[in-house]
Design a protein around this motif. Structure first.
Motif, PDB file in Angstrom:
ATOM      1  N   ALA A   1       8.565   4.306   4.131  1.00 57.08           N
ATOM      2  CA  ALA A   1       8.995   3.675   5.389  1.00 57.08           C
ATOM      3  C   ALA A   1      10.171   2.749   5.098  1.00 57.08           C
ATOM      4  O   ALA A   1      10.057   1.523   5.187  1.00 57.08           O
ATOM      5  N   LEU A   2      11.301   3.334   4.768  1.00 56.72           N
ATOM      6  CA  LEU A   2      12.486   2.556   4.427  1.00 56.72           C
ATOM      7  C   LEU A   2      13.086   1.896   5.665  1.00 56.72           C
ATOM      8  O   LEU A   2      12.951   2.411   6.786  1.00 56.72           O
ATOM      9  N   PRO A   3      13.778   0.756   5.493  1.00 58.77           N
ATOM     10  CA  PRO A   3      14.544   0.199   6.611  1.00 58.77           C
ATOM     11  C   PRO A   3      15.568   1.206   7.125  1.00 58.77           C
ATOM     12  O   PRO A   3      16.021   2.091   6.381  1.00 58.77           O
TER      13      PRO A   3
ATOM     14  N   ARG B   1       0.843  -1.209   0.000  1.00 57.55           N
ATOM     15  CA  ARG B   1       0.000   0.000   0.000  1.00 57.55           C
ATOM     16  C   ARG B   1       0.874   1.253   0.000  1.00 57.55           C
ATOM     17  O   ARG B   1       0.636   2.216   0.736  1.00 57.55           O
ATOM     18  N   ASP B   2       1.881   1.209  -0.826  1.00 54.35           N
ATOM     19  CA  ASP B   2       2.878   2.278  -0.880  1.00 54.35           C
ATOM     20  C   ASP B   2       3.639   2.129  -2.192  1.00 54.35           C
ATOM     21  O   ASP B   2       3.502   1.115  -2.893  1.00 54.35           O
ATOM     22  N   GLN B   3       4.453   3.124  -2.533  1.00 55.14           N
ATOM     23  CA  GLN B   3       5.326   3.037  -3.698  1.00 55.14           C
ATOM     24  C   GLN B   3       6.412   1.998  -3.432  1.00 55.14           C
ATOM     25  O   GLN B   3       7.225   2.149  -2.513  1.00 55.14           O
ATOM     26  N   PRO B   4       6.455   0.897  -4.196  1.00 56.35           N
ATOM     27  CA  PRO B   4       7.522  -0.094  -3.982  1.00 56.35           C
ATOM     28  C   PRO B   4       8.854   0.436  -4.496  1.00 56.35           C
ATOM     29  O   PRO B   4       8.918   1.109  -5.531  1.00 56.35           O
ATOM     30  N   VAL B   5       9.907   0.126  -3.766  1.00 53.55           N
ATOM     31  CA  VAL B   5      11.252   0.504  -4.199  1.00 53.55           C
ATOM     32  C   VAL B   5      12.169  -0.705  -4.075  1.00 53.55           C
ATOM     33  O   VAL B   5      11.976  -1.574  -3.209  1.00 53.55           O
ATOM     34  N   PHE B   6      13.158  -0.772  -4.957  1.00 53.66           N
ATOM     35  CA  PHE B   6      14.168  -1.826  -4.888  1.00 53.66           C
ATOM     36  C   PHE B   6      15.187  -1.456  -3.811  1.00 53.66           C
ATOM     37  O   PHE B   6      15.785  -0.366  -3.869  1.00 53.66           O
ATOM     38  N   LEU B   7      15.378  -2.330  -2.843  1.00 53.49           N
ATOM     39  CA  LEU B   7      16.405  -2.138  -1.813  1.00 53.49           C
ATOM     40  C   LEU B   7      17.687  -2.745  -2.367  1.00 53.49           C
ATOM     41  O   LEU B   7      17.924  -3.943  -2.291  1.00 53.49           O
ATOM     42  N   MET B   8      18.510  -1.885  -2.967  1.00 49.82           N
ATOM     43  CA  MET B   8      19.550  -2.360  -3.876  1.00 49.82           C
ATOM     44  C   MET B   8      20.580  -3.262  -3.209  1.00 49.82           C
ATOM     45  O   MET B   8      21.061  -4.222  -3.822  1.00 49.82           O
ATOM     46  N   HIS B   9      20.908  -2.995  -1.955  1.00 51.60           N
ATOM     47  CA  HIS B   9      21.951  -3.805  -1.317  1.00 51.60           C
ATOM     48  C   HIS B   9      21.414  -5.139  -0.816  1.00 51.60           C
ATOM     49  O   HIS B   9      22.195  -5.991  -0.384  1.00 51.60           O
TER      50      HIS B   9
END
Length: 251
Positions: free
Chosen positions: A219-221, A76-84
């Motif tokens: 809400a990034l890590p 329920r948010d914009q998905p982003v690739f957590l590159m590392h």
């Protein structure tokens, strides 16, 4: 209820292309560089000549598949690739030190926000090539987390079948399940889903796979909020997928 199998998320032709890209990322002469306990290379650390091209081709295929829409619906948010934390993995038959025992991705991803793992094998897994073994959904994960937090297991980051039997007081076959997943399908789970590499006699067949770890833009890590690593926001202007690579200021 996780894990979820997204059946036929990629066509046979797309699976073939993914396998070709992964084989390009891992030519035989480069494999010793990436040998470790799990045989993986983080997608942002791949140093091959075609690293950026391979990375963005694979990410574009993910976005063009149903996976991105599933991520949007779940998060329920914009998905982003957590590159590392997106990774290329290879499994060598009989090499048991590349099998990870039971663990939670939340041990390194954190649990303050939801992160998803879309695990994409390029071969059929669960029978002749090793898949992933999960704690059954009906088993209360809080029992395991409480034992882990109370350090009843001596503080390891991975845990054996015997550990699970001791915690739950039941035989391992009643506690775990290994989905059979065909090439082109995807295993989806989040960071508090307990899982391990399936063990097969002689290690099973050779396997290439990709892990796409996807987070929430708002809400990034914590290790992404601090600016330590880049994340990528997928965008499509109608001519194809491109990626806005960002790093937080850490303030």
């Amino acid at each position: 209820m996780f894990p979820i199998v997204l059946k036929d998320a990629f066509t046979k032709q797309e699976v073939g292309k993914l396998a070709d890209l992964l084989n390009s990322a891992f030519p035989d002469e480069m494999k010793p560089e990436y040998q470790n306990s799990a045989n993986f290379a983080m997608i942002d650390e791949h140093k091959g000549e075609r690293g950026a091209e391979i990375r963005e081709s694979i990410m574009s295929m993910f976005c063009a598949s149903p996976c991105l829409q599933v991520a949007e619906k779940v998060l329920r948010d914009q998905p982003v690739f957590l590159m590392h934390e997106c990774a290329f993995r290879f499994h060598e038959p009989g090499q048991y030190d590349s099998h990870l025992a039971f663990h939670l991705d939340g041990q390194f991803m954190g649990t303050e926000s939801t992160t998803l793992n879309f695990w994409v094998p390029t071969v059929d897994v669960g029978e002749t090539a090793p898949g992933l073994t999960f704690l059954r959904p009906e088993c209360d994960i809080r029992v395991f987390i409480n034992a882990f937090n109370q350090n009843k297991m001596g503080g390891p980051t991975v845990h054996t079948e015997a550990d699970l039997e001791r915690i739950y007081g039941a035989p391992i076959d009643s506690l775990v399940t290994t989905p059979v997943v065909t090439a082109g399908s995807v295993l989806l789970f989040h960071q508090t889903t307990l899982h391990s590499t399936q063990k097969l006699p002689e290690g099973g067949d050779y396997r290439l796979s990709i892990e796409f770890r996807i987070g929430q833009r708002s809400a990034l890590p914590k290790h992404y909020q601090s600016g330590k690593y880049e994340y990528a926001v997928p965008q499509n202007d109608g001519s194809g997928w491109n990626f806005d690579y960002r790093r937080e200021s850490g303030t």
